[in-house]
Design an enzyme around this catalytic site. Structure first.
Site, short mmCIF file in Angstrom:
data_model
loop_
_atom_site.label_atom_id
_atom_site.label_comp_id
_atom_site.label_asym_id
_atom_site.label_seq_id
_atom_site.Cartn_x
_atom_site.Cartn_y
_atom_site.Cartn_z
N SER A 30 0.90 -1.21 0.19
CA SER A 30 0.11 -0.05 0.00
C SER A 30 0.84 1.36 0.05
O SER A 30 0.61 2.29 -0.78
CB SER A 30 -0.96 -0.09 1.22
OG SER A 30 -1.79 -0.97 1.28
N ALA A 36 3.93 5.53 -5.73
CA ALA A 36 3.75 5.65 -7.04
C ALA A 36 2.79 6.69 -7.36
O ALA A 36 2.97 7.44 -8.54
CB ALA A 36 3.38 4.02 -7.35
N TRP A 38 2.28 9.43 -5.90
CA TRP A 38 2.62 10.82 -5.66
C TRP A 38 3.56 11.03 -6.85
O TRP A 38 3.78 12.55 -6.99
CB TRP A 38 3.85 10.70 -4.43
CG TRP A 38 4.25 11.90 -3.84
CD1 TRP A 38 5.45 12.42 -4.32
CD2 TRP A 38 3.42 13.07 -3.33
NE1 TRP A 38 5.54 13.77 -3.53
CE2 TRP A 38 4.15 14.15 -3.12
CE3 TRP A 38 2.23 13.08 -2.71
CZ2 TRP A 38 3.92 15.29 -2.55
CZ3 TRP A 38 1.70 13.98 -2.10
CH2 TRP A 38 2.60 15.30 -2.04
N GLU A 81 -8.77 8.68 -7.55
CA GLU A 81 -7.72 9.26 -8.25
C GLU A 81 -6.53 7.80 -8.45
O GLU A 81 -6.03 7.74 -9.69
CB GLU A 81 -7.03 10.38 -7.69
CG GLU A 81 -5.98 11.00 -8.57
CD GLU A 81 -6.31 11.52 -9.92
OE1 GLU A 81 -5.78 10.99 -11.05
OE2 GLU A 81 -7.19 12.36 -9.90
N ASP A 107 -11.30 7.12 -20.12
CA ASP A 107 -12.36 8.03 -20.11
C ASP A 107 -13.24 7.88 -18.94
O ASP A 107 -13.55 8.76 -18.19
CB ASP A 107 -13.03 8.10 -21.41
CG ASP A 107 -12.46 8.95 -22.51
OD1 ASP A 107 -11.46 9.39 -22.14
OD2 ASP A 107 -12.96 9.01 -23.53
#
EC number: 2.7.1.107
Length: 134
Positions: A30, A36, A38, A81, A107
């Site tokens: 985690s 990654a 960041w 995100e 998309d």
């Protein structure tokens, strides 16, 4: 005909772990995912906003439910995100050529981020309105 035992893959080794050992290794994965993430500009911007907004949620919220909604909505944006970034990385690994399904996947990941940002913004605007206009 005898078959040779194959070496366990890293995924198999993780599945064989249990208890605190499994939790500790999962936490390492985690943290690697957060590192990654960041490296992505969008995640970095949202994380910096979260550093301000999560503590602000404790001041703005008038009870634990409001604090949970305010802080939780920010954390959901970060989570989505990261998922979007994972989708993009998986698609990019497949190949650089354009494909309709790859475009659709990217998309839809982007749309998920947009919806989470709209929900977060709505929650925060509602809380600010209640705090200062009511």
């Amino acid at each position: 005909m005898t078959s040779q035992p194959q070496a366990a893959s890293p995924a198999d080794q993780q599945k064989r772990r249990s208890g605190l050992d499994r939790v500790m290794h999962a936490a390492g994965f985690s943290l690697a995912g957060l590192r990654a993430g960041w490296s992505e500009t969008a995640f970095r911007q949202e994380a910096i906003a979260a550093i301000v907004m999560v503590p602000l949620a404790f001041w703005l919220g008038r009870g634990w439910v409001e604090v949970a909604l305010l802080a939780g909505s920010v954390l959901i944006v970060l989570s989505i995100e990261l998922l979007n970034t994972g989708i993009e990385a998986a698609i990019d690994r497949i190949g650089p050529e354009w494909h309709e399904l790859s475009k659709r996947a990217k998309d839809m990941g982007s749309a998920a981020v947009l919806l989470s940002l709209l929900a977060c913004g709505g929650i925060w605007i509602g809380a600010l309105y209640q705090r200062f206009a009511a």
